[in-house]
Design a protein around this motif. Structure first.
Motif, PDB file in Angstrom:
ATOM      1  N   LYS A 110       0.835  -1.199   0.000  1.00  0.00           N
ATOM      2  CA  LYS A 110       0.000   0.000   0.000  1.00  0.00           C
ATOM      3  C   LYS A 110       0.872   1.253   0.000  1.00  0.00           C
ATOM      4  O   LYS A 110       0.383   2.345  -0.225  1.00  0.00           O
ATOM      5  CB  LYS A 110      -0.911   0.023   1.223  1.00  0.00           C
ATOM      6  CG  LYS A 110      -1.989  -1.023   1.183  1.00  0.00           C
ATOM      7  CD  LYS A 110      -2.906  -0.889   2.377  1.00  0.00           C
ATOM      8  CE  LYS A 110      -4.015  -1.932   2.310  1.00  0.00           C
ATOM      9  NZ  LYS A 110      -4.935  -1.793   3.430  1.00  0.00           N
ATOM     10  N   ARG A 111       2.149   1.098   0.267  1.00  0.00           N
ATOM     11  CA  ARG A 111       3.063   2.231   0.347  1.00  0.00           C
ATOM     12  C   ARG A 111       3.655   2.556  -1.023  1.00  0.00           C
ATOM     13  O   ARG A 111       3.893   1.664  -1.827  1.00  0.00           O
ATOM     14  CB  ARG A 111       4.187   1.945   1.335  1.00  0.00           C
ATOM     15  CG  ARG A 111       3.698   1.786   2.759  1.00  0.00           C
ATOM     16  CD  ARG A 111       4.850   1.487   3.682  1.00  0.00           C
ATOM     17  NE  ARG A 111       5.867   2.521   3.595  1.00  0.00           N
ATOM     18  CZ  ARG A 111       6.075   3.456   4.510  1.00  0.00           C
ATOM     19  NH1 ARG A 111       5.328   3.484   5.579  1.00  0.00           N
ATOM     20  NH2 ARG A 111       7.037   4.341   4.358  1.00  0.00           N
ATOM     21  N   ASN A 112       3.878   3.836  -1.245  1.00  0.00           N
ATOM     22  CA  ASN A 112       4.484   4.297  -2.496  1.00  0.00           C
ATOM     23  C   ASN A 112       5.868   4.877  -2.227  1.00  0.00           C
ATOM     24  O   ASN A 112       6.187   5.258  -1.104  1.00  0.00           O
ATOM     25  CB  ASN A 112       3.619   5.387  -3.137  1.00  0.00           C
ATOM     26  CG  ASN A 112       2.287   4.858  -3.587  1.00  0.00           C
ATOM     27  OD1 ASN A 112       2.185   3.748  -4.086  1.00  0.00           O
ATOM     28  ND2 ASN A 112       1.253   5.649  -3.410  1.00  0.00           N
ATOM     29  N   ARG A 113       6.656   4.960  -3.292  1.00  0.00           N
ATOM     30  CA  ARG A 113       7.924   5.682  -3.209  1.00  0.00           C
ATOM     31  C   ARG A 113       8.026   6.612  -4.403  1.00  0.00           C
ATOM     32  O   ARG A 113       7.446   6.361  -5.459  1.00  0.00           O
ATOM     33  CB  ARG A 113       9.115   4.740  -3.113  1.00  0.00           C
ATOM     34  CG  ARG A 113       9.411   3.943  -4.336  1.00  0.00           C
ATOM     35  CD  ARG A 113      10.586   2.976  -4.061  1.00  0.00           C
ATOM     36  NE  ARG A 113      10.883   2.267  -5.266  1.00  0.00           N
ATOM     37  CZ  ARG A 113      11.926   2.510  -6.039  1.00  0.00           C
ATOM     38  NH1 ARG A 113      12.789   3.424  -5.709  1.00  0.00           N
ATOM     39  NH2 ARG A 113      12.111   1.829  -7.138  1.00  0.00           N
ATOM     40  N   LEU A 114       8.736   7.704  -4.203  1.00  0.00           N
ATOM     41  CA  LEU A 114       8.875   8.716  -5.236  1.00  0.00           C
ATOM     42  C   LEU A 114      10.068   8.400  -6.128  1.00  0.00           C
ATOM     43  O   LEU A 114      11.120   7.998  -5.657  1.00  0.00           O
ATOM     44  CB  LEU A 114       9.050  10.100  -4.595  1.00  0.00           C
ATOM     45  CG  LEU A 114       7.960  10.499  -3.608  1.00  0.00           C
ATOM     46  CD1 LEU A 114       8.274  11.857  -3.001  1.00  0.00           C
ATOM     47  CD2 LEU A 114       6.598  10.515  -4.276  1.00  0.00           C
ATOM     48  N   ILE A 115       9.898   8.624  -7.423  1.00  0.00           N
ATOM     49  CA  ILE A 115      10.937   8.357  -8.413  1.00  0.00           C
ATOM     50  C   ILE A 115      11.642   9.668  -8.762  1.00  0.00           C
ATOM     51  O   ILE A 115      10.998  10.687  -8.998  1.00  0.00           O
ATOM     52  CB  ILE A 115      10.318   7.751  -9.699  1.00  0.00           C
ATOM     53  CG1 ILE A 115       9.468   6.521  -9.352  1.00  0.00           C
ATOM     54  CG2 ILE A 115      11.389   7.419 -10.726  1.00  0.00           C
ATOM     55  CD1 ILE A 115      10.199   5.417  -8.669  1.00  0.00           C
ATOM     56  N   GLU A 116      12.976   9.608  -8.824  1.00  0.00           N
ATOM     57  CA  GLU A 116      13.803  10.763  -9.207  1.00  0.00           C
ATOM     58  C   GLU A 116      13.487  11.999  -8.364  1.00  0.00           C
ATOM     59  O   GLU A 116      13.235  13.075  -8.883  1.00  0.00           O
ATOM     60  CB  GLU A 116      13.619  11.087 -10.698  1.00  0.00           C
ATOM     61  CG  GLU A 116      14.065   9.999 -11.627  1.00  0.00           C
ATOM     62  CD  GLU A 116      15.568   9.732 -11.581  1.00  0.00           C
ATOM     63  OE1 GLU A 116      16.353  10.681 -11.407  1.00  0.00           O
ATOM     64  OE2 GLU A 116      15.945   8.562 -11.719  1.00  0.00           O
ATOM     65  N   LYS A 117      13.534  11.836  -7.038  1.00  0.00           N
ATOM     66  CA  LYS A 117      13.222  12.982  -6.183  1.00  0.00           C
ATOM     67  C   LYS A 117      14.432  13.903  -6.034  1.00  0.00           C
ATOM     68  O   LYS A 117      15.575  13.471  -6.096  1.00  0.00           O
ATOM     69  CB  LYS A 117      12.690  12.535  -4.837  1.00  0.00           C
ATOM     70  CG  LYS A 117      13.594  11.634  -4.058  1.00  0.00           C
ATOM     71  CD  LYS A 117      12.863  11.105  -2.848  1.00  0.00           C
ATOM     72  CE  LYS A 117      13.693   9.973  -2.278  1.00  0.00           C
ATOM     73  NZ  LYS A 117      12.979   9.115  -1.423  1.00  0.00           N
ATOM     74  N   HIS A 118      14.139  15.173  -5.902  1.00  0.00           N
ATOM     75  CA  HIS A 118      15.155  16.220  -5.734  1.00  0.00           C
ATOM     76  C   HIS A 118      14.608  17.224  -4.730  1.00  0.00           C
ATOM     77  O   HIS A 118      13.473  17.680  -4.878  1.00  0.00           O
ATOM     78  CB  HIS A 118      15.438  16.902  -7.081  1.00  0.00           C
ATOM     79  CG  HIS A 118      16.496  17.935  -7.014  1.00  0.00           C
ATOM     80  ND1 HIS A 118      17.826  17.626  -7.146  1.00  0.00           N
ATOM     81  CD2 HIS A 118      16.430  19.259  -6.801  1.00  0.00           C
ATOM     82  CE1 HIS A 118      18.539  18.737  -7.035  1.00  0.00           C
ATOM     83  NE2 HIS A 118      17.707  19.740  -6.825  1.00  0.00           N
ATOM     84  N   TYR A 119      15.401  17.544  -3.706  1.00  0.00           N
ATOM     85  CA  TYR A 119      14.946  18.443  -2.651  1.00  0.00           C
ATOM     86  C   TYR A 119      15.459  19.856  -2.881  1.00  0.00           C
ATOM     87  O   TYR A 119      16.600  20.052  -3.306  1.00  0.00           O
ATOM     88  CB  TYR A 119      15.438  17.951  -1.288  1.00  0.00           C
ATOM     89  CG  TYR A 119      14.844  16.630  -0.883  1.00  0.00           C
ATOM     90  CD1 TYR A 119      13.634  16.569  -0.215  1.00  0.00           C
ATOM     91  CD2 TYR A 119      15.494  15.431  -1.180  1.00  0.00           C
ATOM     92  CE1 TYR A 119      13.074  15.358   0.153  1.00  0.00           C
ATOM     93  CE2 TYR A 119      14.952  14.210  -0.826  1.00  0.00           C
ATOM     94  CZ  TYR A 119      13.741  14.185  -0.149  1.00  0.00           C
ATOM     95  OH  TYR A 119      13.198  12.983   0.208  1.00  0.00           O
TER      96      TYR A 119
END
Length: 123
Positions: A14-23
């Motif tokens: 049920k959990r997602n992860r972000l692709i190509e994240k940049h802060y």
């Protein structure tokens, strides 16, 4: 934070992860300074001719929405899931026993391909 896409952490999760994240972080005198930094990043990393949409997701605070003006015509503000649910519940909370039916109808409409038809079915 910037990201390109979302995917499931694992099959069946049920959990997602972000692709190509940049802060993006810092101390800015004006919120527009942050959005200028984001715009520079987009200019360097992407060919803007091929970008169809840029979405800014948040709670609707004015400093977040100001990014739409800086990032241009392809940019759109979207309420994040938590604040969207909060707004929906504020709007239908008075319905008593019908709240769950109304919430389901609204979310079905949001997920629907035909947004106009979904809106008409709610009225």
């Amino acid at each position: 934070m910037y990201f390109e896409d979302v995917e499931k952490e694992s099959q069946g999760s049920k959990r997602n992860r972000l692709i190509e994240k940049h802060y993006f972080a810092g101390v800015y005198k004006k919120s527009e300074d942050l959005w200028e930094e984001v715009l520079e990043y987009i200019d360097v990393v992407y060919d803007e001719d091929y970008l169809e949409h840029i979405y800014i997701m948040g709670d609707g605070a004015s400093w977040i929405k100001s990014g739409v003006d800086v990032l241009g015509a392809k940019c759109h503000f979207v309420l994040d899931k938590f604040h969207l649910n909060q707004a929906i519940m504020r709007a239908i909370g008075h319905l008593g026993d019908s709240v769950s039916d109304a919430r389901k109808a609204i979310y079905d409409g949001i997920r629907s391909e035909d947004k106009k038809q979904s809106i008409q079915s709610l009225t």
